[in-house]
Scaffold this active site. Structure first.
Site, PDB file in Angstrom:
ATOM      1  N   LYS A  35       0.843  -1.206   0.000  1.00  0.00           N
ATOM      2  CA  LYS A  35       0.000   0.000   0.000  1.00  0.00           C
ATOM      3  C   LYS A  35       0.876   1.254   0.000  1.00  0.00           C
ATOM      4  CE  LYS A  35      -0.321  -0.368   5.050  1.00  0.00           C
ATOM      5  NZ  LYS A  35      -1.142  -0.872   6.175  1.00  0.00           N
ATOM      6  N   ARG A 130     -10.825  -0.414  14.360  1.00  0.00           N
ATOM      7  CA  ARG A 130     -10.532   0.426  13.205  1.00  0.00           C
ATOM      8  C   ARG A 130     -11.361  -0.071  12.029  1.00  0.00           C
ATOM      9  NH1 ARG A 130      -4.463   1.017  10.703  1.00  0.00           N
ATOM     10  NH2 ARG A 130      -4.929  -1.116  10.063  1.00  0.00           N
ATOM     11  N   TYR A 244      16.338  29.667   8.825  1.00  0.00           N
ATOM     12  CA  TYR A 244      15.113  30.358   9.269  1.00  0.00           C
ATOM     13  C   TYR A 244      15.036  30.441  10.784  1.00  0.00           C
ATOM     14  CZ  TYR A 244      12.926  30.169   4.626  1.00  0.00           C
ATOM     15  OH  TYR A 244      12.614  30.336   3.301  1.00  0.00           O
ATOM     16  N   MET A 292      12.219  23.870   3.262  1.00  0.00           N
ATOM     17  CA  MET A 292      11.468  23.061   2.305  1.00  0.00           C
ATOM     18  C   MET A 292      12.401  22.266   1.387  1.00  0.00           C
ATOM     19  SD  MET A 292       8.746  24.274  -0.593  1.00  0.00           S
ATOM     20  CE  MET A 292       7.654  25.094   0.550  1.00  0.00           C
TER      21      MET A 292
HETATM   22  C1  LIG Z   1      -0.426  -1.810   6.864  1.00  0.00           C
HETATM   23  C2  LIG Z   1      -1.045  -3.098   7.235  1.00  0.00           C
HETATM   24  C3  LIG Z   1      -0.270  -4.281   7.264  1.00  0.00           C
HETATM   25  C4  LIG Z   1       1.232  -4.255   7.160  1.00  0.00           C
HETATM   26  O1  LIG Z   1       1.729  -3.767   8.401  1.00  0.00           O
HETATM   27  P1  LIG Z   1       3.266  -3.642   8.736  1.00  0.00           P
HETATM   28  O2  LIG Z   1       3.283  -3.221  10.163  1.00  0.00           O
HETATM   29  O3  LIG Z   1       3.797  -2.585   7.835  1.00  0.00           O
HETATM   30  O4  LIG Z   1       3.905  -4.951   8.508  1.00  0.00           O
HETATM   31  C5  LIG Z   1      -0.922  -5.484   7.454  1.00  0.00           C
HETATM   32  N1  LIG Z   1      -2.268  -5.527   7.658  1.00  0.00           N
HETATM   33  C6  LIG Z   1      -3.034  -4.414   7.676  1.00  0.00           C
HETATM   34  C7  LIG Z   1      -4.499  -4.538   7.921  1.00  0.00           C
HETATM   35  C8  LIG Z   1      -2.467  -3.156   7.476  1.00  0.00           C
HETATM   36  O5  LIG Z   1      -3.218  -2.064   7.509  1.00  0.00           O
END
Ligand SMILES: *Cc1c(COP(=O)(O)O)cnc(C)c1O
Length: 350
Positions: A35, A130, A244, A292
């Site tokens: 992802k 979640r 800055y 930046m």
């Molecule tokens: C992002 C995610 C993972 C991977 O998690 P890591 O801690 O990066 O290994 C696996 N399962 C779900 C549901 C996630 O949201």
């Protein structure tokens, strides 16, 4: 060369996947989570290298990411979508053979009404609150859902990066209570859970961050290396300030190099005055605020003006850098941005 270079070591990525895969029994399938553009490193090169190494199941957060990944991988590998079947996703899911992880009765209804028993998985909530169906909801639909043959039934641990946290066992027990005997493949663990031990592995593990060299996989090989060119350097006299807000004032004469890279490149402003860059293994502290597009670095002790300085390197990985910025390696990786010259290293490069 006026922008930073981000080297992505695909051999290290593949080695990390293999090392994680070797931690579970041969009957457990080790998937890969790609992802957020492969944790910021580029979903195309990352996924191609992993597919070549034998990964057959990939996970993304959103159907759009799944669509992009399908173009990269072609038909064959399975692509699971954590956000499930959301309104408007039906065509993408069906045309591109995505497998939504259905999170609610609403999503189940949407999926079954639009696509019948087209491949799907189910996400259960075992305490993270979640995503996923809660125990009572699941109890109401489990029989129907299992009758339709889900590809995967999964849940997610909230505290797996803390092995002694009591919530790990609590979620494991809840997951077992909700799924023992269902006869469908099960998955509970991301990187952290995979490292907790075999009772957390079930049929499929879903590591993400460990593949990319991040904690909690402390034996991971680093995958991302960043080096930033020095634009200019100058001698700063005692009492003169840098950057800055004039937040750093030289106490002694110092040589300051200004490098090309800043918070627009994911080098977070919160590491102002804290982190370091490296020249051939020698730490050179950041002085003043990260801007930046630039960072000022103290190279007084080097005695040479290097052409570039490293901010992700053997001496300082993503989690060390994250520590200076008050965040986690995940956020460093996924913030890196589009401005780097990206170079792929290793045999997996295609
Ligand atoms: C992002 C995610 C993972 C991977 O998690 P890591 O801690 O990066 O290994 C696996 N399962 C779900 C549901 C996630 O949201």
């Amino acid at each position: 060369m006026s922008t930073g270079t981000l080297n992505i070591d695909l051999d290290a990525l593949v080695a990390n996947w293999q090392a994680l895969d070797a931690k579970s029994a041969p009957t457990v399938e080790t998937a890969a989570v790609v992802k957020a553009d492969g944790y910021g490193l580029g979903v195309a090169p990352v996924s191609r290298a992993l597919a070549k190494a034998g990964v057959r199941k990939f996970f993304v957060a959103a159907a759009e990411e799944g669509a992009e990944l399908r173009q990269v991988l072609g038909r064959g590998p399975e692509i699971f979508v954590f956000s499930g079947h959301m309104a408007g996703d039906t065509d993408m899911i069906s045309d591109l053979d995505l497998i939504p992880l259905l999170n609610s009765v609403d999503q189940l209804t949407r999926h079954f009404e639009a696509l019948g028993t087209a491949p799907f998985g189910v996400q259960l909530d075992t305490g993270m609150n979640r995503l996923g169906m809660e125990p009572a909801e699941w109890a109401g639909v489990a029989e129907l859902v299992l009758g339709a043959g889900p590809q995967l039934v999964m849940s997610h641990l909230a505290c797996a990066d803390e092995p002694d946290h009591p919530q790990n066992i609590a979620q494991l027990e809840m997951f077992r209570a909700m799924t023992d005997g269902i006869g469908a493949p099960r998955s509970l663990s991301a990187t952290g859970g995979l490292l907790l031990g075999p009772e957390y592995h079930f049929d499929v593990t879903r590591p993400g961050v460990g593949l990319y060299g991040g904690l909690p996989f402390d034996a991971a090989r680093p995958v991302a290396h960043i080096s930033l060119p020095v634009i200019q350097s100058r001698v700063v006299e005692p009492g003169e300030s840098v950057g800055y807000g004039a937040s750093w004032v030289a106490e002694e004469q110092a040589t300051i190099a200004t490098v090309a890279g800043g918070y627009a490149d994911g080098l977070l402003r919160s590491m102002s005055g804290k982190g370091a860059l490296y020249h051939e293994g020698t730490a050179c502290p950041i002085r003043g605020r990260v801007s930046m597009d630039m960072i000022a670095v103290d190279i007084t002790h080097l005695g040479v003006e290097p052409r570039s300085l490293d901010i992700l390197c053997a001496e300082q990985g993503v989690d060390a850098l994250a520590g200076f910025a008050g965040t986690i390696g995940y956020e460093i990786l996924t913030s890196l941005g589009a401005r780097y010259r990206r170079q792929l290293l290793g045999g997996g490069a295609a």
